[in-house]
Design an enzyme around this catalytic site. Structure first.
Site, PDB file in Angstrom:
ATOM      1  N   TYR A   1      21.665  12.869 -65.590  1.00 28.63           N
ATOM      2  CA  TYR A   1      20.623  11.973 -65.076  1.00 28.63           C
ATOM      3  C   TYR A   1      19.549  11.711 -66.130  1.00 28.63           C
ATOM      4  O   TYR A   1      18.775  10.767 -66.017  1.00 28.63           O
ATOM      5  CB  TYR A   1      19.986  12.537 -63.795  1.00 28.63           C
ATOM      6  CG  TYR A   1      20.902  12.504 -62.577  1.00 28.63           C
ATOM      7  CD1 TYR A   1      22.241  12.173 -62.695  1.00 28.63           C
ATOM      8  CD2 TYR A   1      20.416  12.803 -61.308  1.00 28.63           C
ATOM      9  CE1 TYR A   1      23.083  12.152 -61.595  1.00 28.63           C
ATOM     10  CE2 TYR A   1      21.253  12.782 -60.199  1.00 28.63           C
ATOM     11  CZ  TYR A   1      22.588  12.455 -60.355  1.00 28.63           C
ATOM     12  OH  TYR A   1      23.413  12.435 -59.260  1.00 28.63           O
TER      13      TYR A   1
ATOM     14  N   ASP B   1      23.121  17.317 -56.688  1.00 29.14           N
ATOM     15  CA  ASP B   1      22.781  16.126 -55.909  1.00 29.14           C
ATOM     16  C   ASP B   1      23.856  15.901 -54.842  1.00 29.14           C
ATOM     17  O   ASP B   1      23.573  15.699 -53.659  1.00 29.14           O
ATOM     18  CB  ASP B   1      22.695  14.923 -56.871  1.00 29.14           C
ATOM     19  CG  ASP B   1      22.201  13.660 -56.196  1.00 29.14           C
ATOM     20  OD1 ASP B   1      21.595  13.754 -55.112  1.00 29.14           O
ATOM     21  OD2 ASP B   1      22.427  12.567 -56.760  1.00 29.14           O
TER      22      ASP B   1
ATOM     23  N   ASP C   1      23.805  17.083 -50.425  1.00 29.72           N
ATOM     24  CA  ASP C   1      23.988  16.159 -49.292  1.00 29.72           C
ATOM     25  C   ASP C   1      25.034  16.723 -48.343  1.00 29.72           C
ATOM     26  O   ASP C   1      24.891  16.681 -47.118  1.00 29.72           O
ATOM     27  CB  ASP C   1      24.453  14.766 -49.770  1.00 29.72           C
ATOM     28  CG  ASP C   1      23.278  13.831 -50.051  1.00 29.72           C
ATOM     29  OD1 ASP C   1      22.204  14.332 -50.439  1.00 29.72           O
ATOM     30  OD2 ASP C   1      23.440  12.605 -49.880  1.00 29.72           O
TER      31      ASP C   1
END
Ligand code: IPM
Ligand code: MG
Length: 354
Positions: A143, A245, A249
């Protein structure tokens, strides 16, 4: 009595509503425990693009740096999908994490017994409860790696980790495990990626300093499968930015609703940034339907971790449990026989029970 400066980043979509909900609860804590919370509102995300032409104005960074801690709602939405990459709402979020040096992200997934119905997993798999802590590296990896693009011909993003980045996040995971069930599963893709091979080596080396903690390693594809078929095996999951990430979730979804789960982003100082795991849900923005609980529990984490107000944090968590036991539900966690309430009422009910 304490005096704390809190920077509030309401952001976009449902962000302002859920942050309001948390402020209602924080105000009750201030009143009951005799603290003073000074709030300053900070623009970040799409709303900052509309007002200042960029998702993360320098003034917003300064305000956060001048605070004792930051509470964030959510940023982004389809309205800003077309803006250039440098000023996207998501770029602002990554930028504020980096600017505040928040390299570790704690994402606890706890299945509350009151919400066992809300988990998509069969009762059999969750009957012993679920309590997973994802420790996600937050300011490195792909990222933040070099981005390159040659028109429509090719594009690339670089996954790079340094010794220092891996070492410090590994310590966060081991220290967390020491306070929990003393098991760390480090998730990587070391059968393919060089950065993962380095990750695995350093995590293994650091683990020697924590002889009470049991370390194992898992490839990320297997980890996703294991979370779905046997989530109770996990205590702490330690992983990189991108894998964290994705897996957080998943771990939050199996715990019932992504609307229930908080997170803490931390660095070397006491200042942290606390935010729900979910996004800005533009489809229900402004409709008083969003679940404020993730943000309210994030505020509780802020009191606990950044301000050392442990009793106050507990009071918030107990109040949330009580409201759920009494059968109050926002639409996302609604089930038969329960009482449906909106965002504001949910926050008020929780505040009343403190
Ligand atoms: C999250 C979000 C962000 C991330 C996005 C919005 C940049 O998905 O906090 O998990 O990838 O970190
Ligand atoms: Mg995410």
């Amino acid at each position: 009595m304490g005096n704390f400066k809190i920077a509030l980043i309401p952001g976009d979509g449902i962000g302002p509503e859920i942050v309001n909900g948390a402020v209602i609860v924080l105000n009750k804590i201030a009143e009951k425990y005799n603290h003073e919370f000074d709030y300053s509102e900070v623009y970040m995300g799409g709303c900052a693009i509309d007002k200042f032409g960029t998702s993360l104005p320098q003034e917003s960074i300064n305000k956060c740096l001048a605070s004792d801690s930051v509470l964030l709602g959510a940023v982004g939405g389809p309205k800003w999908d077309g803006v250039s990459a440098e000023i996207r709402p998501e770029t602002g979020l990554l930028g504020i994490r980096k600017a505040l040096g928040l390299y570790s992200n704690l994402r606890p997934s706890i299945l509350k017994p009151q919400l066992a119905d809300a988990s998509p997993l069969k009762y059999e798999k969750i009957k012993d409860g679920l309590n997973v802590m994802v420790v996600r590296e937050l300011t490195g990896g792909i990222y933040f790696g070099k981005k390159e693009r040659d028109g429509d011909n090719w594009a690339s993003d670089e996954e790079k980790y340094t010794y220092e980045e891996i070492e410090r996040i590994a310590r966060v995971a081991f220290n967390n495990a020491m306070l929990r069930n003393k098991r760390v599963v480090s998730v990587d893709k070391a059968n393919v990626l060089e950065s993962s091979r380095l990750w695995r080596k350093i995590v293994t080396d650091i683990s020697k300093e924590y002889p009470d903690v049991t370390l194992s390693h898992m490839y990320v594809d297997n980890a996703a499968m294991q979370l779905a078929i046997n989530p109770a095996q996990f205590d702490v999951i330690l992983t990189s930015n991108i894998f964290g990430d994705i897996l957080s979730d998943l771990s939050s979804a199996i715990a019932g609703s992504i609307g229930m789960l908080p997170s803490a982003s931390l660095g070397a100082s006491k200042r942290g940034m606390y935010e729900p795991i979910h996004g800005s849900a533009p489809d229900i923005a402004g409709m008083d339907m969003a679940n404020p609980i993730a943000t309210i529990i994030s505020a509780a984490m802020m009191l606990d971790i950044s301000f050392g107000l442990h009793d106050e944090a507990k009071a918030i968590n107990n109040a949330v449990d009580k409201v759920l036991e009494e059968g109050f539900r926002t639409p996302d966690i609604m089930s038969d026989g329960m009482k449906k309430v909106g965002t504001k009422e949910m926050a008020a009910l929780i505040a009343e029970r403190i």
